[in-house]
Scaffold this motif. Sequence first.
Motif, PDB file in Angstrom:
ATOM      1  N   TYR A 145       0.822  -1.209   0.000  1.00 39.05           N
ATOM      2  CA  TYR A 145       0.000   0.000   0.000  1.00 39.05           C
ATOM      3  C   TYR A 145       0.857   1.261   0.000  1.00 39.05           C
ATOM      4  O   TYR A 145       0.479   2.270  -0.591  1.00 39.05           O
ATOM      5  CB  TYR A 145      -0.987  -0.004   1.165  1.00 39.05           C
ATOM      6  N   ARG A 146       2.013   1.205   0.622  1.00 39.37           N
ATOM      7  CA  ARG A 146       2.892   2.385   0.632  1.00 39.37           C
ATOM      8  C   ARG A 146       3.434   2.674  -0.766  1.00 39.37           C
ATOM      9  O   ARG A 146       3.526   3.831  -1.172  1.00 39.37           O
ATOM     10  CB  ARG A 146       4.045   2.178   1.606  1.00 39.37           C
ATOM     11  N   VAL A 147       3.804   1.632  -1.476  1.00 43.23           N
ATOM     12  CA  VAL A 147       4.326   1.802  -2.834  1.00 43.23           C
ATOM     13  C   VAL A 147       3.219   2.287  -3.758  1.00 43.23           C
ATOM     14  O   VAL A 147       3.443   3.172  -4.594  1.00 43.23           O
ATOM     15  CB  VAL A 147       4.962   0.490  -3.350  1.00 43.23           C
ATOM     16  N   ARG A 148       2.012   1.749  -3.612  1.00 38.88           N
ATOM     17  CA  ARG A 148       0.895   2.215  -4.445  1.00 38.88           C
ATOM     18  C   ARG A 148       0.634   3.699  -4.199  1.00 38.88           C
ATOM     19  O   ARG A 148       0.354   4.449  -5.132  1.00 38.88           O
ATOM     20  CB  ARG A 148      -0.353   1.365  -4.190  1.00 38.88           C
ATOM     21  N   ALA A 149       0.753   4.152  -2.950  1.00 38.66           N
ATOM     22  CA  ALA A 149       0.567   5.574  -2.645  1.00 38.66           C
ATOM     23  C   ALA A 149       1.662   6.416  -3.300  1.00 38.66           C
ATOM     24  O   ALA A 149       1.390   7.496  -3.831  1.00 38.66           O
ATOM     25  CB  ALA A 149       0.551   5.801  -1.134  1.00 38.66           C
ATOM     26  N   LYS A 150       2.894   5.923  -3.290  1.00 42.22           N
ATOM     27  CA  LYS A 150       3.993   6.656  -3.924  1.00 42.22           C
ATOM     28  C   LYS A 150       3.770   6.760  -5.431  1.00 42.22           C
ATOM     29  O   LYS A 150       4.046   7.798  -6.035  1.00 42.22           O
ATOM     30  CB  LYS A 150       5.333   5.974  -3.646  1.00 42.22           C
ATOM     31  N   LYS A 151       3.279   5.689  -6.040  1.00 40.26           N
ATOM     32  CA  LYS A 151       3.011   5.713  -7.478  1.00 40.26           C
ATOM     33  C   LYS A 151       1.930   6.744  -7.800  1.00 40.26           C
ATOM     34  O   LYS A 151       2.080   7.535  -8.730  1.00 40.26           O
ATOM     35  CB  LYS A 151       2.589   4.328  -7.972  1.00 40.26           C
ATOM     36  N   ARG A 152       0.841   6.729  -7.022  1.00 36.10           N
ATOM     37  CA  ARG A 152      -0.230   7.712  -7.260  1.00 36.10           C
ATOM     38  C   ARG A 152       0.289   9.132  -7.064  1.00 36.10           C
ATOM     39  O   ARG A 152      -0.005  10.024  -7.857  1.00 36.10           O
ATOM     40  CB  ARG A 152      -1.415   7.439  -6.330  1.00 36.10           C
ATOM     41  N   ALA A 153       1.072   9.350  -6.012  1.00 31.06           N
ATOM     42  CA  ALA A 153       1.613  10.686  -5.744  1.00 31.06           C
ATOM     43  C   ALA A 153       2.547  11.132  -6.869  1.00 31.06           C
ATOM     44  O   ALA A 153       2.550  12.308  -7.248  1.00 31.06           O
ATOM     45  CB  ALA A 153       2.345  10.704  -4.407  1.00 31.06           C
ATOM     46  N   SER A 154       3.327  10.209  -7.418  1.00 32.39           N
ATOM     47  CA  SER A 154       4.227  10.584  -8.519  1.00 32.39           C
ATOM     48  C   SER A 154       3.423  11.000  -9.740  1.00 32.39           C
ATOM     49  O   SER A 154       3.792  11.954 -10.440  1.00 32.39           O
ATOM     50  CB  SER A 154       5.195   9.450  -8.854  1.00 32.39           C
ATOM     51  N   LEU A 155       2.303  10.324  -9.998  1.00 32.13           N
ATOM     52  CA  LEU A 155       1.469  10.687 -11.144  1.00 32.13           C
ATOM     53  C   LEU A 155       0.813  12.052 -10.937  1.00 32.13           C
ATOM     54  O   LEU A 155       0.755  12.858 -11.864  1.00 32.13           O
ATOM     55  CB  LEU A 155       0.411   9.615 -11.383  1.00 32.13           C
ATOM     56  N   VAL A 156       0.351  12.322  -9.735  1.00 37.06           N
ATOM     57  CA  VAL A 156      -0.262  13.621  -9.447  1.00 37.06           C
ATOM     58  C   VAL A 156       0.784  14.729  -9.575  1.00 37.06           C
ATOM     59  O   VAL A 156       0.524  15.776 -10.182  1.00 37.06           O
ATOM     60  CB  VAL A 156      -0.925  13.635  -8.046  1.00 37.06           C
ATOM     61  N   THR A 157       1.959  14.492  -9.040  1.00 38.54           N
ATOM     62  CA  THR A 157       3.027  15.490  -9.151  1.00 38.54           C
ATOM     63  C   THR A 157       3.399  15.710 -10.614  1.00 38.54           C
ATOM     64  O   THR A 157       3.582  16.848 -11.059  1.00 38.54           O
ATOM     65  CB  THR A 157       4.263  15.052  -8.341  1.00 38.54           C
ATOM     66  N   GLY A 158       3.493  14.627 -11.379  1.00 32.58           N
ATOM     67  CA  GLY A 158       3.769  14.738 -12.808  1.00 32.58           C
ATOM     68  C   GLY A 158       2.693  15.510 -13.546  1.00 32.58           C
ATOM     69  O   GLY A 158       2.977  16.248 -14.490  1.00 32.58           O
ATOM     70  N   PHE A 159       1.451  15.355 -13.099  1.00 32.28           N
ATOM     71  CA  PHE A 159       0.336  16.103 -13.698  1.00 32.28           C
ATOM     72  C   PHE A 159       0.545  17.607 -13.514  1.00 32.28           C
ATOM     73  O   PHE A 159       0.438  18.379 -14.466  1.00 32.28           O
ATOM     74  CB  PHE A 159      -0.982  15.666 -13.052  1.00 32.28           C
ATOM     75  N   TYR A 160       0.872  18.029 -12.301  1.00 30.92           N
ATOM     76  CA  TYR A 160       1.036  19.460 -12.047  1.00 30.92           C
ATOM     77  C   TYR A 160       2.283  20.029 -12.722  1.00 30.92           C
ATOM     78  O   TYR A 160       2.264  21.147 -13.214  1.00 30.92           O
ATOM     79  CB  TYR A 160       1.081  19.740 -10.547  1.00 30.92           C
ATOM     80  N   TRP A 161       3.368  19.259 -12.740  1.00 31.59           N
ATOM     81  CA  TRP A 161       4.603  19.746 -13.356  1.00 31.59           C
ATOM     82  C   TRP A 161       4.596  19.611 -14.870  1.00 31.59           C
ATOM     83  O   TRP A 161       5.430  20.207 -15.552  1.00 31.59           O
ATOM     84  CB  TRP A 161       5.800  18.973 -12.817  1.00 31.59           C
ATOM     85  N   LYS A 162       3.706  18.777 -15.394  1.00 28.88           N
ATOM     86  CA  LYS A 162       3.716  18.429 -16.820  1.00 28.88           C
ATOM     87  C   LYS A 162       5.064  17.811 -17.192  1.00 28.88           C
ATOM     88  O   LYS A 162       5.562  17.957 -18.297  1.00 28.88           O
ATOM     89  CB  LYS A 162       3.427  19.641 -17.698  1.00 28.88           C
ATOM     90  N   ALA A 163       5.633  17.129 -16.227  1.00 28.79           N
ATOM     91  CA  ALA A 163       6.923  16.455 -16.402  1.00 28.79           C
ATOM     92  C   ALA A 163       7.005  15.363 -15.334  1.00 28.79           C
ATOM     93  O   ALA A 163       6.415  15.523 -14.272  1.00 28.79           O
ATOM     94  CB  ALA A 163       8.069  17.443 -16.237  1.00 28.79           C
TER      95      ALA A 163
END
Length: 129
Positions: free
Chosen positions: A53-71
């Motif tokens: 569950y911790r890794v799944r949260a990190k993956k989701r957070a990386s996608l959200v961060t990538g969304f805002y940065w567009k990178a």
Amino acid sequence: MLAAIASPDVQYVASWAISYLPLIDRKSKPLLEPDPGLIGFIKKQFLLDEDDYRVRAKKRASLVTGFYWKAPWADEELAQLVASIYEDEFGDRSTLDPLLKALGEPGMAQLEALKQKQDEREVATIDDV
């Protein structure tokens, strides 16, 4: 204090918070240009390969961060990455659905493909009965 930052529980809560806060229009409050090292870190977090569950949260957070940065991903690639973990979320798609919708056309195309796949599985299940 440094030990608390490295704590798996603190990392999980931070990842969870990033991924579960409601998305805002990324044009309304653009973020500063990210440091190249942070972009690499975001990619690395998405590539973690553990079923936890911790890794799944990190993956989701990386996608959200990538969304805002567009990178480090363009919207089309980001939509594909979101779709790639969609099935792994065990019904908890409260981050992924809004993220796909916020990505506009690329995200909506992925949502439609995921829905079609789910419909096909349901028909196959009914046929098996």
